[in-house]
Scaffold this motif. Sequence first.
Motif, PDB file in Angstrom:
ATOM      1  N   GLN A  76      16.174  46.405 -39.779  1.00  0.00           N
ATOM      2  CA  GLN A  76      15.661  45.265 -40.655  1.00  0.00           C
ATOM      3  C   GLN A  76      15.258  44.141 -39.426  1.00  0.00           C
ATOM      4  N   GLN A  77      14.110  44.014 -39.774  1.00  0.00           N
ATOM      5  CA  GLN A  77      13.296  43.023 -38.864  1.00  0.00           C
ATOM      6  C   GLN A  77      13.536  43.180 -37.502  1.00  0.00           C
ATOM      7  N   GLY A  78      13.637  44.414 -37.149  1.00  0.00           N
ATOM      8  CA  GLY A  78      13.802  44.786 -35.890  1.00  0.00           C
ATOM      9  C   GLY A  78      15.296  44.633 -35.127  1.00  0.00           C
ATOM     10  N   MET A  79      16.366  44.607 -36.074  1.00  0.00           N
ATOM     11  CA  MET A  79      17.638  44.505 -35.606  1.00  0.00           C
ATOM     12  C   MET A  79      18.240  45.517 -34.811  1.00  0.00           C
ATOM     13  N   ALA A  80      17.583  46.637 -34.799  1.00  0.00           N
ATOM     14  CA  ALA A  80      17.963  47.796 -34.180  1.00  0.00           C
ATOM     15  C   ALA A  80      17.663  47.713 -32.834  1.00  0.00           C
ATOM     16  N   LEU A  81      16.624  46.532 -32.378  1.00  0.00           N
ATOM     17  CA  LEU A  81      16.360  46.471 -31.051  1.00  0.00           C
ATOM     18  C   LEU A  81      16.944  45.407 -30.498  1.00  0.00           C
TER      19      LEU A  81
END
Lengths: 536, 537
Positions: free
Chosen positions: B454-459
Amino acid sequence: MHKPALSKLITNPLLADALRPSATKLASGALFSSLSGITMLAALWSLIQLLDDLSSIWLFTASLLWLFGALFAALASWLAHDGEAAFSARLRRKVANHLLRLPESSLAKQGDQEVRNLVSSDIEKLHHMVAHLPAEIASFLVTPIAAICLLINMAGVSALWVLLPGVLASLYYLVVVPHINARDGEVRRQIMGEIITAVDNYARGIRVNRIYGQLSGALADYDSATKRFTNNMVLWVSKVATLAGTAVALLQAAATFAIAYLIAYDTSIPSLAATLFFSFAIVTPALRLGHGLDYVSAGRLAMGRLIALLQLPTLPTGQVTTLPQPPTLTLQNVRLTINGSQLLDVINETFPSNALSAITGASGIGKTTLLRVMAGHEPLSSGQIKLAQTDITQLNESTLHQSILLIPQGGDTLPATVEENLRLSAPQANTAELNDALLRAQLNTTLDTHTDILSGGERQRLSIARAFLSDAHIILLDEPTSALDATRASGLIRELEHLAQKQEKTIVMVTHDEELAANTAKVLKLKRMTIAEDQQ
Amino acid sequence: MKYGADSSNHSPILALPSAARKRLLYVGLGWILVAALEAWAYTVLALGITHHWPPLWILISTGMAILVSIAVNRSGYLTGVRLAGDLYKTLGHALAQSKLSWFTHNNRTKIANIAGQGIPGFMSIPAHQLQSFLHAPCLPLCLVVGIGVVAGLEIALVASVLLILALLGLFLSQRALKRADAQRQTAQNNASAATLEFVDHLELLRTAAGPIKAIERIEQRWQAQEQALSKTNWSSAFAIFVSTLASVLPIAGMASFMVLQDDTNITTLLAVLMLIGRAAAPLGELATAGLSINDLKASLDNYKQATTAPQLPEPRQPKTMTSDHQIRIEGIAHGPVLNNINATIPAGSRVRILGPSGSGKSTLLELLMRFDDPEKGVITIGGVKLRDITYEELASHIAYVPQDPVVFTGTLADNIRIGNPTASDLEVETAARHASLDTIIDRSPDGIHQLVGQQGMALSGGERQRVTIARALIKKAPILILDEATSALDSTTEQAIVNTLHTLDATILFVTHKDISDWRPNQVIDLTGYINHSPPS
């Protein structure tokens, strides 16, 4: 796709809790809705009696019955909506509370639009189903059955032919529409979702989208989503529009009346009147079907999604509420996994309780995840985080929050004043304390400043100011100096060291700045496991 | 501007594109025709009852009414979809023109509502709302004429009075609904904004306020919405009471009037009761429609606001940019901090924008990209003023890495390819590796096609930053603007990226708080004292 039955969803204990207190109101709503239907039929019956003998007693009876019918209808509506509102309110809070207690990694796995939908539109989708379905089922069964009995009684069995248009139209809504929805509904929902995500992405990433050109990025997605939407929907609607239009037209009284006249024009006047009036009373509930049964399947899917979210495991908590002061923070045999793979060696570490320490390591190695684990916002695959020899998963959630303050990176702020932002953490602090915290966080601004006009660096320092207001003995900071110039960074570090020594606090910061880390009391350097093992 | 011209007009229906208005007009006329034919069919039925006709004429007139009704319904559905398509398109293109400063938190919430609920709601206008507002009032009007034909002028007049009284009752209850509805709309917008805020700031709220107090902020706004809703529920229950009575008032009144007359014929009574019952039925529908018209109007108003948001004018006679990319900043003043900024930046320079936090570094960079026009002064590239260049052309010359690394839900490759939609997988991977994303690509078997959450949360923060850098690199633009682009990177990674930047043939403008020895700027714009220095050599 697997679709659980509606009855299973409603009785799921996660939802039943929220539904049960409203059950009485919803059931009474359905009851009054049926009563209203029957009362209105009785009024029609009185009217037919009037046509027989023109006696004004029937006029009086009919009027009284109409009055009660209207009263019951109003009462049914209020009961159903009020019961539903209470259900939605309970569910909304339940979902929000659950979201707050999920591990960060579970949240990250949820899609952007999904989380938004869960707390807002999915709960709204349940509104229609919960508020209207019980009353509709009742009136769809009770009123037509009563009307059919009266019709057969007054005009004979052959009068049942008048039901033909209504039955045909009902078949469309009850058989054809669900069939079409099962076939195409998911695709339509997906197209809709694409458009919403496209608009949302575009507004959030406006700077990026603007500078990377109108034809690329989100707007290109948006344009193609719009085109797909129009093309697919036109294709779909032209397939079903004639059938849908026919169903709507058949439900108009004209079709039923024409057949009623065909059957009864040669009988007595009361018999013709009964055929005309009751035939349409039978068809009337089917008119409600015209508003669509989409809401039932939409509500069912929303319910399924809500239950799936509520079933995600929350962070473990316990009952311990007191800790010896000042508590020491210890990492014992901690193994960190990111996306299921272990990147780091087992960590054993105790942080000094009156000094500033640092965690360093290469980008992406898991510094932020470790910090979240230490704050109890992420579960641990093995090992323990101990606070004064107590595993933090044994702590009551309020105690945990009061003991450990995590300041995430990025400097997120609420769209409100500086003061409102600070008061999130320190509702009791006086103005002098708030101003002092800002000063020590190297932020030169007034409390009534709106965060909209703060720069990225200023927002970061606003977040850090919480460290100076918190009663927590453990303060964890993620990259507190990433957006600060050298002078401010060293000023901030001095203040943090001062805070740790003066108030016996354990302060741990994640930083990629080796120079800053070198001057702290203790440095935990995270290294890749494979390299560590190769060296052995 | 096409959209701007509508803003002076008050009717929200004029927010719709003109092609859509024409389509609505045709469907509207269709509904009036349906009302006339239906009234005709009922009147023929009534005459059949009084004159004891065989059913043939009744079946023919009813069949005609049904066929036309099917046709109008069908075209109503199709028009609805096309209308939504037109509206989505207009919204997307209006947003593309809107000035960036307009995209506040509130306006973003509004846009999300318009796309998710407003426009899908407009789809039902041709098939449902137009029926409610044209067919529903026209049918009783035509039926009063029918009553006159069947039972004479006096009965028709009584019917008119009864129908008007019924309508009056409906009007009063509708007005009460309108007031409650306005409050509901406001409360709903507030609750929706509160919910968005809650989700967007979930990590902040749980860390700063803790699991219990985090709910408090949203709780107050939810309660306001729930109170307003409870009020609406009472009003709508009352409206149902009034509308149910109003819809039977004509039948009850007519029955009383005719029974009290001495010479009433039973067949005429039945025919008239049937006709007036049909005339009263759509009045109830009008009352229900009253509930939706306020939502509809509010949605149209929101739609109008979103599509007429302030814009920066595009040049009437656009000039093309030359191969000269020298940037000149002349006497720029903007907002509270920027005042009389001057600089000349030759193509290929590496320029550092220097100044303490809050000195307007980001604002200056944004003015260079024309996110807004400066209040005073001009900026030129190759001697052409920014406001003389189409935005598309200007944007094609600039790559930008913002302070806040915006990463979208999707794959790594999707996010990078925003910089160059036609790039091959190999080009995407090359750009990613130049931005030091090797470890991320190699840690998943999906490589550049792995999802970023979600919105790049995994990065991590640093990883998101490198994704936005890769996005800028793949664009290969002559001007590269980096606003704190490496703030979350460790020094080794940063150095690798700076080394890549040195190999580019581009003008680089950057803001950084970090050690700049690797960056080796050959020019500095210092906002501390608003003076343009040459760098110490």
